[in-house]
Design an enzyme around this catalytic site. Structure first.
Site, PDB file in Angstrom:
ATOM      1  N   HIS A 129       0.863  -1.191   0.000  1.00  0.00           N
ATOM      2  CA  HIS A 129       0.000   0.000   0.000  1.00  0.00           C
ATOM      3  C   HIS A 129       0.899   1.240   0.000  1.00  0.00           C
ATOM      4  O   HIS A 129       1.934   1.262   0.656  1.00  0.00           O
ATOM      5  CB  HIS A 129      -0.916  -0.015   1.231  1.00  0.00           C
ATOM      6  CG  HIS A 129      -1.988   1.023   1.146  1.00  0.00           C
ATOM      7  ND1 HIS A 129      -1.738   2.349   1.381  1.00  0.00           N
ATOM      8  CD2 HIS A 129      -3.298   0.938   0.808  1.00  0.00           C
ATOM      9  CE1 HIS A 129      -2.857   3.036   1.196  1.00  0.00           C
ATOM     10  NE2 HIS A 129      -3.818   2.194   0.843  1.00  0.00           N
ATOM     11  N   GLU A 200      -4.002   2.155  -7.295  1.00  0.00           N
ATOM     12  CA  GLU A 200      -4.411   3.242  -6.395  1.00  0.00           C
ATOM     13  C   GLU A 200      -3.496   4.443  -6.610  1.00  0.00           C
ATOM     14  O   GLU A 200      -2.420   4.521  -5.997  1.00  0.00           O
ATOM     15  CB  GLU A 200      -4.282   2.790  -4.939  1.00  0.00           C
ATOM     16  CG  GLU A 200      -5.183   1.654  -4.556  1.00  0.00           C
ATOM     17  CD  GLU A 200      -5.475   1.667  -3.051  1.00  0.00           C
ATOM     18  OE1 GLU A 200      -6.650   1.733  -2.709  1.00  0.00           O
ATOM     19  OE2 GLU A 200      -4.534   1.652  -2.248  1.00  0.00           O
TER      20      GLU A 200
HETATM   21  P1  PGA Z   1      -9.699   5.961   0.368  1.00  0.00           P
HETATM   22  O1  PGA Z   1      -8.494   4.921   0.606  1.00  0.00           O
HETATM   23  O2  PGA Z   1     -10.862   5.166  -0.175  1.00  0.00           O
HETATM   24  O3  PGA Z   1      -9.974   6.554   1.727  1.00  0.00           O
HETATM   25  O4  PGA Z   1      -9.206   6.967  -0.619  1.00  0.00           O
HETATM   26  C1  PGA Z   1      -8.232   3.900  -0.304  1.00  0.00           C
HETATM   27  C2  PGA Z   1      -7.003   3.128   0.121  1.00  0.00           C
HETATM   28  O5  PGA Z   1      -6.027   3.748   0.555  1.00  0.00           O
HETATM   29  O6  PGA Z   1      -6.959   1.889   0.041  1.00  0.00           O
END
Ligand code: PGA
Length: 293
Positions: A129, A200
């Site tokens: 992440h 992401e």
């Molecule tokens: P968010 O986070 O939906 O609060 O933007 C997503 C993540 O970091 O997995």
């Protein structure tokens, strides 16, 4: 089947979890059929995994009693393997961890191994992440080792990748993400049976700024293609591509409509069971006045 992953990050406590589960069960009981088209995965802070697993087991055992009654069987007659398979397979929500250590075991104070996580009911683990890449200085190389140990222990990795705003502005995001995937995966002789790649973009996480459907589509196609040819071909058995970054009930539907996208990784909107389930198209949620009348 669409996959929706809840990443609670470092949030929630026991009271919030009880509240979350109560509301989750209330809504899911009324949407049993609809929820069959989703795989829901909950990734709480590791300290709550055991508690959540026990709650899910208890619920599964209650359902098993119902099934036994319907089939005219005595619950005691089910074989232990049958019970554990049923209790695991019938879970309305699967468990995942937010991280694991890159070694199997040993003198690593404060760490948790993939095996420990698997043993307490985890089937998935989020790795790489961007918050861990940034705040814990995790490199692609380290993440590749974590993926390797996770797979060895039977966990399905949810590998996160994504560019920062500078890379996006320089239109280098496709190459960047492809290279990040290549170097965050271990060089193994055998295939990884199943892998979830969560795209992401760093600029979209927790910022309220979601990537556009066009941007998500572009990168999803690029990721799928990358696993079809070149360095990543033959690396993975079942590949699933997810999007994460400020997903909410207003935008989830159009994102999930993308054909090659398999699901979502959700932070903020997953902290409340109702807003989490509202991300799943087709789920009916009663308003408070309907609920309490
Ligand atoms: P968010 O986070 O939906 O609060 O933007 C997503 C993540 O970091 O997995």
């Amino acid at each position: 089947m669409k996959i929706i992953v809840a990443n609670w990050k470092m949030n929630q406590g026991f009271d919030e979890i009880d509240e979350w589960l109560d509301r989750f069960y209330e809504i899911s009981a009324k949407n049993f059929e609809e929820l069959q088209s989703f795989r829901l995965i909950l990734c709480p802070p590791a300290i709550f995994l055991d508690y959540l697993d026990s709650e899910l087991i208890e619920d599964g055992l209650k359902n098993l009693e119902e099934i036994a009654k319907k089939e005219g069987r005595n619950p005691q007659d089910f074989l232990p393997d049958e019970v554990s398979e049923y209790v695991m397979e019938s879970r309305p929500i699967r468990l995942g961890a937010q991280n694991c250590h890159h070694k199997k075991n040993g003198a690593y104070t404060g760490e948790l191994s993939a095996e420990m996580l698997h043993r307490i009911g985890c089937e998935y683990v989020i790795l790489g992440h961007s918050e861990r890449r940034i705040y814990n200085q995790e490199s692609d190389e380290l993440i590749a080792k974590k993926v390797e140990v996770a797979v060895e222990e039977g966990l399905i990795p949810i590998l996160c990748v994504g560019e920062n705003i500078e890379i996006r502005k320089a239109a280098q995001h496709i190459n960047y993400v492809k290279n990040q995937i290549i170097s965050s995966l271990p060089k193994l002789d055998k295939k990884i049976p199943a892998l979830l790649v969560a795209y992401e973009p760093i600029w979209a996480i927790g910022s309220g700024e979601t990537a556009s459907v066009g941007q998500i589509n572009e990168i999803t196609n690029a990721i799928v293609r990358a696993f079809e040819n070149g360095d990543l071909a033959e690396k993975v058995g079942n590949l699933y591509v997810l999007y994460g970054g400020s997903v909410n009930e207003e935008n989830s539907q159009e994102i999930l409509a993308l054909e090659r996208l398999d699901g979502l990784l959700v932070g903020k909107a997953s902290l409340n069971a109702e807003s989490f389930l509202k991300l799943c198209p087709g789920i009916k949620i009663q308003s408070n006045s309907e609920r309490f009348n």
